[in-house]
Scaffold this motif. Structure first.
Motif, mmCIF file in Angstrom:
data_model
loop_
_atom_site.group_PDB
_atom_site.id
_atom_site.type_symbol
_atom_site.label_atom_id
_atom_site.label_comp_id
_atom_site.label_asym_id
_atom_site.label_seq_id
_atom_site.Cartn_x
_atom_site.Cartn_y
_atom_site.Cartn_z
ATOM 1 N N ILE A 174 0.668 -1.236 -0.081
ATOM 2 C CA ILE A 174 0.079 0.094 -0.055
ATOM 3 C C ILE A 174 0.949 1.412 0.020
ATOM 4 O O ILE A 174 0.528 1.998 -0.711
ATOM 5 N N VAL A 175 1.977 1.308 0.766
ATOM 6 C CA VAL A 175 2.962 2.541 0.936
ATOM 7 C C VAL A 175 3.598 2.596 -0.236
ATOM 8 O O VAL A 175 3.204 3.730 -1.133
ATOM 9 N N ILE A 176 4.050 1.522 -0.826
ATOM 10 C CA ILE A 176 4.829 1.673 -2.216
ATOM 11 C C ILE A 176 4.146 2.228 -3.126
ATOM 12 O O ILE A 176 4.266 3.029 -4.314
ATOM 13 N N ALA A 183 6.953 -9.903 -0.946
ATOM 14 C CA ALA A 183 5.595 -9.950 -0.821
ATOM 15 C C ALA A 183 5.170 -8.435 -1.135
ATOM 16 O O ALA A 183 4.346 -8.018 -1.911
ATOM 17 N N GLY A 184 6.183 -7.646 -0.420
ATOM 18 C CA GLY A 184 5.729 -6.189 -0.487
ATOM 19 C C GLY A 184 5.800 -5.460 -2.103
ATOM 20 O O GLY A 184 4.792 -4.828 -2.507
ATOM 21 N N ALA A 185 6.752 -6.059 -2.813
ATOM 22 C CA ALA A 185 6.847 -5.769 -4.011
ATOM 23 C C ALA A 185 5.725 -6.117 -5.181
ATOM 24 O O ALA A 185 5.159 -5.231 -5.878
ATOM 25 N N TYR A 186 5.364 -7.465 -4.795
ATOM 26 C CA TYR A 186 4.490 -7.835 -5.727
ATOM 27 C C TYR A 186 2.888 -7.357 -5.334
ATOM 28 O O TYR A 186 2.221 -7.074 -6.156
ATOM 29 N N MET A 187 2.919 -7.137 -4.050
ATOM 30 C CA MET A 187 1.616 -6.485 -3.333
ATOM 31 C C MET A 187 1.382 -5.218 -4.047
ATOM 32 O O MET A 187 0.226 -4.863 -4.398
ATOM 33 N N SER A 188 2.570 -4.517 -4.037
ATOM 34 C CA SER A 188 2.468 -3.242 -4.507
ATOM 35 C C SER A 188 1.834 -2.969 -5.664
ATOM 36 O O SER A 188 1.020 -2.031 -6.038
ATOM 37 N N GLU A 189 2.281 -3.997 -6.644
ATOM 38 C CA GLU A 189 1.692 -3.747 -8.096
ATOM 39 C C GLU A 189 0.292 -4.282 -8.239
ATOM 40 O O GLU A 189 -0.506 -3.534 -8.970
ATOM 41 N N VAL A 190 0.009 -5.076 -7.284
ATOM 42 C CA VAL A 190 -1.566 -5.616 -7.344
ATOM 43 C C VAL A 190 -2.594 -4.505 -6.862
ATOM 44 O O VAL A 190 -3.504 -3.940 -7.232
ATOM 45 N N ILE A 212 3.107 5.614 -2.687
ATOM 46 C CA ILE A 212 4.317 6.784 -3.268
ATOM 47 C C ILE A 212 4.474 6.567 -5.073
ATOM 48 O O ILE A 212 4.732 7.856 -5.442
ATOM 49 N N ARG A 213 4.072 5.673 -5.496
ATOM 50 C CA ARG A 213 4.338 5.726 -7.103
ATOM 51 C C ARG A 213 3.209 6.352 -7.791
ATOM 52 O O ARG A 213 3.572 7.027 -8.644
ATOM 53 N N ILE A 214 1.959 6.095 -7.247
ATOM 54 C CA ILE A 214 0.764 6.807 -7.892
ATOM 55 C C ILE A 214 0.958 8.281 -7.773
ATOM 56 O O ILE A 214 0.805 8.982 -8.755
ATOM 57 N N TYR A 215 1.201 8.571 -6.514
ATOM 58 C CA TYR A 215 1.290 10.087 -6.337
ATOM 59 C C TYR A 215 2.611 10.793 -6.613
ATOM 60 O O TYR A 215 2.799 12.122 -6.243
#
Length: 236
Positions: A38-40, A112-119, A43-46
């Motif tokens: 969620i955090v990543i 998991a954080g990296a893959y979850m961030s894309e989801v 950050i990428r969207i905004y």
């Protein structure tokens, strides 16, 4: 070679003794990874200044390297960092005090954080931006708009992919045996070495993982039905 059905049945209780470890690794890595995601994703969207390129590099590196490599990097690299910082600060704590399962928690959560961030990012982008603007129009703050409008819809959209990520982390937890954590897969190997019946032991392990995967799919299906009721206005 003849399949020993009696041994296959006898090995199930032995493998189930390692089930809590497998579930714990999966639960911790998915939960922490989801928060990281969620955090990543935010950050990428905004496009948060300074943090945006770090977030992009993190996702690119983790998704571009094997999960086992992450585990080894943490297992061999974290002690150097911890011991170095402890010595610099004059502390008696050493990395040897960290339980082996702790390395699996850290490594798999980062993965998991990296893959979850894309989801999560795909789910957030799927929500019509006009809804956020409408929230602003009635006086909501950005956080209120995200929490009340954007995140619930993004979660509903991302649920199938989130389910796949959970299943992926469940299967990936078998790598923990490489750092001496006894999960279901490792237990199967240990049991099989007593009489060299590896085939039967791994069939039993496969059946357990298959059952866990079906359970995750069923739970996801129930959540989807619940969400669809709300979308149709079926729940007051």
């Amino acid at each position: 070679m003849k399949l020993d059905v009696s041994f296959l049945l006898d090995v199930f209780p032995l493998l189930l003794s390692a089930l809590p470890t497998t579930l714990l690794i999966t639960t911790v890595s998915v939960s922490v990874g989801f928060v990281i995601g969620i955090v990543i994703a935010s950050i990428r969207i905004y496009r948060v200044p300074f943090l945006y390129p770090i977030a992009v590099s993190y996702v690119t590196f983790i998704r571009g390297t094997p999960m086992l490599t992450h585990l080894f990097l943490i297992y061999f690299g974290l002690p150097l960092l911890v011991d170095g910082l402890a010595s610099f600060a004059g502390l008696s704590f050493r990395a040897a005090s960290i339980p082996l399962i702790g390395f699996a928690f850290i490594s798999f959560s980062i993965t998991a954080g990296a893959y979850m961030s894309e989801v999560v990012r795909s789910g957030l982008l799927a929500v019509n931006r006009g809804q956020t603007e409408a929230a602003y129009a009635i006086g909501m703050t950005t956080w209120q708009a995200l929490r009340r409008i954007v995140f619930p819809q993004a979660f509903a959209t991302s649920l199938p992919n989130l389910s796949n990520s959970v299943i992926g982390m469940l299967h990936g937890s078998t790598l923990a045996f490489t750092v001496s954590v006894v999960d279901i897969n490792a237990k199967a190997q240990i049991v099989a070495t007593t009489n060299w019946k590896f085939f039967e032991a791994y069939i039993a392990a496969a059946i357990i993982f298959w059952g866990l995967t079906i359970a995750i799919e069923r739970i996801t299906g129930l959540i989807e039905k619940r969400i669809n009721l709300y979308n149709r206005g079926g729940v007051a």
